[in-house]
Scaffold this active site. Sequence first.
Site, PDB file in Angstrom:
ATOM      1  N   ASP A 304       0.848  -1.181   0.000  1.00  0.00           N
ATOM      2  CA  ASP A 304       0.000   0.000   0.000  1.00  0.00           C
ATOM      3  C   ASP A 304       0.893   1.243   0.000  1.00  0.00           C
ATOM      4  O   ASP A 304       1.912   1.274   0.693  1.00  0.00           O
ATOM      5  CB  ASP A 304      -0.891  -0.011   1.259  1.00  0.00           C
ATOM      6  CG  ASP A 304      -2.082   0.916   1.125  1.00  0.00           C
ATOM      7  OD1 ASP A 304      -3.132   0.448   0.674  1.00  0.00           O
ATOM      8  OD2 ASP A 304      -1.943   2.109   1.463  1.00  0.00           O
ATOM      9  N   ASP A 347      -4.792   2.228  -4.274  1.00  0.00           N
ATOM     10  CA  ASP A 347      -3.323   2.278  -4.229  1.00  0.00           C
ATOM     11  C   ASP A 347      -2.743   1.000  -3.643  1.00  0.00           C
ATOM     12  O   ASP A 347      -1.635   0.996  -3.105  1.00  0.00           O
ATOM     13  CB  ASP A 347      -2.855   3.492  -3.404  1.00  0.00           C
ATOM     14  CG  ASP A 347      -3.319   3.423  -1.956  1.00  0.00           C
ATOM     15  OD1 ASP A 347      -4.456   2.967  -1.717  1.00  0.00           O
ATOM     16  OD2 ASP A 347      -2.561   3.829  -1.061  1.00  0.00           O
TER      17      ASP A 347
END
Length: 418
Positions: A304, A347
Amino acid sequence: MENPKSKKVLLYSLPLMIALTLLFFLSKHNYLLYHTIIEFFAIFTGLSIMLIAFTTKELAENPIFTKLGILYLFVSIVDFLHTISYKGIKIFPNWSANQPTQFWIIGRSLETLGFILLFFSPNMKKRYFSLILVVTTILSITCVFFGAFPDCFVETKGLTPFKVITEYILVILLAVTIFKVLKIKDSSVKIFQKTFVLSILLTIAGELSFTLYSDVYGFFNFLGHIFRFLSYLAILIGLVIEGLKNPVNAIISQLEDERRHLRQLAYYDQLTGLYSRNFFEEVLKKQLAITEREELFSEIIIIDIDNFKQINDRYGHLVGDEVLKFVAECINQSIRSSDIAARYGGDEFVIVLSGKSEGAMNVLERIRSKLKQHRFDFPVDISYGFARFSSTNEYRTAFEKADELLYKMKNSKKQIYQ
């Protein structure tokens, strides 16, 4: 057993060889008559390319057809001026062998320019393509009539350096164009690939022939005109055979392009180029089957991007997209071809390292090292978690463990930042 294809080639080539032989003997007897005949053959072929391209563009549904027609219309106009101004015709009594040679250079330069535009700027709109050719043709012809075009032939001396150098430049440009044609995957060009390559090779042979003569009635002049005519003929035959007689091949090729495009949309994330989440799940099933069959361990890594929401809020979504692409690029450069990487959502990225990998930490260190080489005005870093598994049943547990470790790292970073 005789090959039908070879028999067909012989059937077409035999009359052509007889015609060329007759033209050769004619050139020895009356070169001016030979030149007029071969030029009108070439002009007729060029205009035929134009007519076929214009009248069958809807049938063929190939965008290159119309552009080829436009190109050979203007080339044929220049070729006509070359023919009627040739030494001995006396339509322009004050002209020498220089002006027809100038028109020859213009015609070949125009054809080369057209090829460059066709293959190096394939998406150029037809009106811009036409405009470039119109302006180039008119300016060049005007320069010849007003004596502003560089001399190409001087009586008693032969070819000028300008003419010879221009021919060599055209040869180089045409050779580069061949390499470009061979690399193009688009179906509108691919079905004519052999045709274009043959035509350009014949044009190159003609250009080289025209660097060798010193007499406008000489052998190399004869040979150059033959090569030029054959290059036009190759284009015409290619249009008729591939564009009209074999339209099914063109349709199949276009469908194949569409299939590849749809596959690209379905299998890959359009922003990052990594696998999409849906296709990742499909590929993972195959990877899990191999892992179980060969009794190997695999590792899952969940990544992430740190502070990605703040990056989007402060710098905008376009910069955020660039960050996503950069991270994906770093991931792609840090794993093996046998590993799987996907954009899982937002993301978040997922990597599955296949058996006998060097280990998740080594891969992550490589990714973070590449991230330090970023091109942004702010730091780019990642949080991550990883776990090992050896079967389909263990995968879900490993995913949950990696996800838990990822959020622990993210939370610990938030505490540091606060």
